[in-house]
Design a protein around this motif. Sequence first.
Motif, PDB file in Angstrom:
ATOM      1  N   LEU A 253       0.828  -1.211   0.000  1.00 54.34           N
ATOM      2  CA  LEU A 253       0.000   0.000   0.000  1.00 54.34           C
ATOM      3  C   LEU A 253       0.863   1.263   0.000  1.00 54.34           C
ATOM      4  CD1 LEU A 253      -2.850  -1.026   2.430  1.00 54.34           C
ATOM      5  CD2 LEU A 253      -2.874  -0.909  -0.047  1.00 54.34           C
ATOM      6  N   TRP A 254       1.912   1.238   0.765  1.00 54.60           N
ATOM      7  CA  TRP A 254       2.810   2.402   0.794  1.00 54.60           C
ATOM      8  C   TRP A 254       3.515   2.582  -0.535  1.00 54.60           C
ATOM      9  CZ3 TRP A 254       3.258   6.340   4.116  1.00 54.60           C
ATOM     10  CH2 TRP A 254       2.654   6.194   5.366  1.00 54.60           C
ATOM     11  N   LYS A 255       3.868   1.461  -1.150  1.00 49.03           N
ATOM     12  CA  LYS A 255       4.522   1.567  -2.454  1.00 49.03           C
ATOM     13  C   LYS A 255       3.557   2.166  -3.459  1.00 49.03           C
ATOM     14  CE  LYS A 255       8.199  -1.748  -2.303  1.00 49.03           C
ATOM     15  NZ  LYS A 255       8.737  -3.030  -2.760  1.00 49.03           N
ATOM     16  N   SER A 261       4.542   5.277 -10.285  1.00 49.49           N
ATOM     17  CA  SER A 261       3.223   5.184 -10.899  1.00 49.49           C
ATOM     18  C   SER A 261       2.136   5.287  -9.829  1.00 49.49           C
ATOM     19  CB  SER A 261       3.093   3.869 -11.652  1.00 49.49           C
ATOM     20  OG  SER A 261       3.425   2.800 -10.794  1.00 49.49           O
ATOM     21  N   GLY A 262       2.539   5.735  -8.638  1.00 45.83           N
ATOM     22  CA  GLY A 262       1.631   5.705  -7.500  1.00 45.83           C
ATOM     23  C   GLY A 262       0.839   6.985  -7.307  1.00 45.83           C
ATOM     24  N   PHE A 263       0.147   7.017  -6.195  1.00 44.89           N
ATOM     25  CA  PHE A 263      -0.826   8.062  -5.927  1.00 44.89           C
ATOM     26  C   PHE A 263      -0.193   9.451  -5.867  1.00 44.89           C
ATOM     27  CE2 PHE A 263      -3.566  10.511  -3.096  1.00 44.89           C
ATOM     28  CZ  PHE A 263      -4.792  10.335  -3.730  1.00 44.89           C
ATOM     29  N   ILE A 264       0.882   9.601  -5.120  1.00 48.81           N
ATOM     30  CA  ILE A 264       1.495  10.933  -4.966  1.00 48.81           C
ATOM     31  C   ILE A 264       1.984  11.439  -6.314  1.00 48.81           C
ATOM     32  CG2 ILE A 264       3.348  12.239  -3.857  1.00 48.81           C
ATOM     33  CD1 ILE A 264       3.192  10.394  -1.518  1.00 48.81           C
ATOM     34  N   SER A 265       2.588  10.546  -7.107  1.00 51.84           N
ATOM     35  CA  SER A 265       3.070  10.950  -8.429  1.00 51.84           C
ATOM     36  C   SER A 265       1.929  11.432  -9.304  1.00 51.84           C
ATOM     37  CB  SER A 265       3.779   9.782  -9.111  1.00 51.84           C
ATOM     38  OG  SER A 265       5.056   9.619  -8.580  1.00 51.84           O
ATOM     39  N   ILE A 266       0.822  10.702  -9.288  1.00 50.28           N
ATOM     40  CA  ILE A 266      -0.329  11.101 -10.117  1.00 50.28           C
ATOM     41  C   ILE A 266      -0.891  12.429  -9.631  1.00 50.28           C
ATOM     42  CG2 ILE A 266      -2.671  10.483 -10.799  1.00 50.28           C
ATOM     43  CD1 ILE A 266      -1.844   7.557 -10.642  1.00 50.28           C
ATOM     44  N   ASN A 277       9.828   8.299  -8.192  1.00 48.57           N
ATOM     45  CA  ASN A 277       9.695   7.358  -7.099  1.00 48.57           C
ATOM     46  C   ASN A 277      10.030   8.072  -5.791  1.00 48.57           C
ATOM     47  OD1 ASN A 277       9.894   5.277  -5.254  1.00 48.57           O
ATOM     48  ND2 ASN A 277      10.629   3.830  -6.786  1.00 48.57           N
ATOM     49  N   TYR A 278       8.991   8.540  -5.100  1.00 51.85           N
ATOM     50  CA  TYR A 278       9.226   9.305  -3.881  1.00 51.85           C
ATOM     51  C   TYR A 278       9.841   8.457  -2.779  1.00 51.85           C
ATOM     52  CZ  TYR A 278       6.689  13.197  -5.880  1.00 51.85           C
ATOM     53  OH  TYR A 278       6.315  14.237  -6.677  1.00 51.85           O
ATOM     54  N   LEU A 280      12.221   6.172  -3.130  1.00 53.96           N
ATOM     55  CA  LEU A 280      13.636   5.823  -3.265  1.00 53.96           C
ATOM     56  C   LEU A 280      14.483   6.894  -3.932  1.00 53.96           C
ATOM     57  CD1 LEU A 280      13.388   2.057  -4.232  1.00 53.96           C
ATOM     58  CD2 LEU A 280      14.430   3.008  -2.197  1.00 53.96           C
ATOM     59  N   ASP A 281      13.905   8.072  -4.252  1.00 53.73           N
ATOM     60  CA  ASP A 281      14.726   8.975  -5.059  1.00 53.73           C
ATOM     61  C   ASP A 281      15.848   9.654  -4.272  1.00 53.73           C
ATOM     62  OD1 ASP A 281      13.025  10.668  -3.744  1.00 53.73           O
ATOM     63  OD2 ASP A 281      12.877  12.103  -5.388  1.00 53.73           O
ATOM     64  N   THR A 282      15.591  10.023  -3.019  1.00 52.93           N
ATOM     65  CA  THR A 282      16.701  10.558  -2.219  1.00 52.93           C
ATOM     66  C   THR A 282      16.717   9.864  -0.869  1.00 52.93           C
ATOM     67  OG1 THR A 282      15.385  12.247  -1.140  1.00 52.93           O
ATOM     68  CG2 THR A 282      16.416  12.863  -3.232  1.00 52.93           C
ATOM     69  N   ALA A 283      17.851   9.963  -0.179  1.00 58.36           N
ATOM     70  CA  ALA A 283      17.971   9.336   1.132  1.00 58.36           C
ATOM     71  C   ALA A 283      16.975   9.955   2.112  1.00 58.36           C
ATOM     72  CB  ALA A 283      19.392   9.480   1.651  1.00 58.36           C
ATOM     73  N   TYR A 284      16.760  11.279   1.996  1.00 60.38           N
ATOM     74  CA  TYR A 284      15.835  11.939   2.925  1.00 60.38           C
ATOM     75  C   TYR A 284      14.427  11.405   2.760  1.00 60.38           C
ATOM     76  CZ  TYR A 284      19.475  15.200   4.185  1.00 60.38           C
ATOM     77  OH  TYR A 284      20.629  15.735   4.659  1.00 60.38           O
ATOM     78  N   ASN A 285      13.991  11.292   1.492  1.00 60.28           N
ATOM     79  CA  ASN A 285      12.653  10.759   1.246  1.00 60.28           C
ATOM     80  C   ASN A 285      12.534   9.331   1.764  1.00 60.28           C
ATOM     81  OD1 ASN A 285      11.716  13.034   0.133  1.00 60.28           O
ATOM     82  ND2 ASN A 285      11.580  12.273  -1.973  1.00 60.28           N
TER      83      ASN A 285
END
Lengths: 433, 280
Positions: A253-255, A261-266, A277-278, A280-285
């Motif tokens: 669900l979190w993925k 292609s997930g909810f936040i991106s849309i 990809n929120y 895995l894109d940065t260490a902070y995220n």
Amino acid sequence: MKSSRTLGLVMIAPASVMIVLFFLMPVVLTAVFSMTNMTTATGISGGVYQIAPNSLIALKSALPEIATEMAEPRYTIDEAGLKAVEGLGLAPGIAAELRAKHAGEVFPARRDVERMIKDLAERPSTREVKQISEQFNRSVLNTRFDSKEQLFSALDDLGFKLTPEQKETVAKITYTGWTWTTDNFSRMASSPDMARVLFNTVLYVALVLTLFNVGYALLLAIWTHYMPPTPASIFRGIWLLPRITPVVIYVLLWKWLAWDSGFISILMGKFGYPPKNYLLDTAYNAWFFVVLINGFIGASMGMLVFSSAMKAIPKSQFYASEVDGASRWQQIRYIILPQMRWPILFVTCYQTLSLLASFNEILLATNGGPGNATEVWALAAYHTALRNYAGNLEYGLGAAMALVLVVIGVMLSLVYLRVFNYGTLVAKPLIED
Amino acid sequence: MAERSQPSANYRSWPVITALTIVSLPLLLMYIYLFLDTVTVKQPDALLPSGLTINHWRFLWQTTAGKANIWHVTLNTLLFSACTTSLVLIVSSMAGYVLSRLNVPARGFFLAGVMVLHAFPSVTLIIAIFIVLQMIGLYNSLIGVILVKAAIDLPLGIWMMKGFYDTVPWEIEMAGVVDGASRFRVWRSLVLPQVKPGIMALGLFSFLAGWGEFILPQVLAPGNQVQVLSVYLAGFLADDNNYDFNMFKAVGLFYLIPVLIAYALFNKYLMNIYGGGSKG
């Protein structure tokens, strides 16, 4: 009567057996394995002795001369070779003379043995000399020996003059199985990767614990405490969902929420941001989501403990304070929080241990990435021992890392037993028959 | 709960409910969309569905190449969690009674030991267990995982059952003993019925824990023949080639439904455990 004691022993036996076999024994074995250099390469059972190219390299630094000698083929005039020479169909005198004059001799180089063959009475041709000498070529390279004795006798037969200490060194270096060692611990102490993992672990436990397991859980408990019963139980139900949901679905669900292609991106796409990809894109995220994912699960336990503790606070205290005109904040500050001391301590202790050992969620969500930004200790132990990208699973090192957690766990729980006054938990049985 | 200090006129609950709704939004969204996405069609960049379909549930009647059959996997999962549950229930209801009521040597030590184990990073032992199961040949068999999972759940189970036994009045047992029943008989027919809520709670907990368990089967029994749903779903997730979020979600929902039903029916029992063990 002794019957109750016998009955007690019988009834507790299954539990003892299972705990010893599948709980205590693995702990002890973890300690044992942590003192070995077991890997997939060494296997988990015993090994053989083999002078392979890579053991020669290791031998070169310990015994340079012997290593060079071993790398060269040796020529031994033995029975097997003599038989082979007889089978070559050359002049019969050659084999007979070799057996009579040279049986048992060892020649360290091809040149020497060929000079000897040329000097034979039959005078073989150059081509025959080569053929004959080949029959006596005996190399130790890449031969497997099942035991030390076999290795040593082979070395003796080939005319290597080694002292017993040198033999032991050769045996140690050429052994392909696992051996006892304390290297795992020194590697852990000195590796910068481990320091990074340790830092990650402390950060992870501290963040999740303070923000969610205690902080947010307390907030949830207080919020629902002041709510009418129906919405309160609805919200409690919602916040228990992550705990009862199997971890694989929960992380799925979190993925879905955070992937490219997930909810936040849309959602962000509607405002013109490109999908990414929120998670895995940065260490902070990655850290942000790792803390959220684990925090949302952890909040529920604190919420339940705190809620039931708040329910136990006598209502009269709230009524009295309301009569005195206390605001809600003052009620929280002076009535609720002081009485939450023990529950908070309990949740903190309990959850520290749970968080130290938990790695399922991180494994499934980020797998320690990006890079190894979110690799925590338990996950690193798992990766080292059971899922290694390099392909060589280091059981020994992984066990050593797990052992560190075991030791911390035991020490912390002993402290907690003290803090929470263990003695009061064990009351004497009333029927002393 | 109804009689609890209701907020008087100067306390309004709607700001709190609003705040709580906002922070709960991610969770709500995830679970609502989990359901929605499995039965609807959605354009790749749309937030709302555009039509109904049952296509995402096709895994129920077709087997994806290279994957195990879903019903076989479900049966394995059921077998795994049912066996673990029965083992935990039987063993810990006996041991809990002994620790609560019977006078055995080293009772205090055992109880302290169980408590230490309860707070133990059990999953880190998986490395040793993996090596041992490989040595004795139980690797890739359900029996091995069941035994290990049951052993890991045992400390909590024993501790909980002990707590429930502690609340049973001694008079019941004394009456039984006076009437000439053996202590075993007293346990079987007098005490055990008294702790039914505990057995329910522990049984449900073990079942849910077994149903959701991922890392043990993943490491100790990854083969197709003994695969359980969590490993099956994780296999889907890791497979980048045929990537279909909606089907994953359908498998996920299929996997989640029993949990939700059990939770809806029995949540009051479960609270006892998720609240941090029983009140002993």
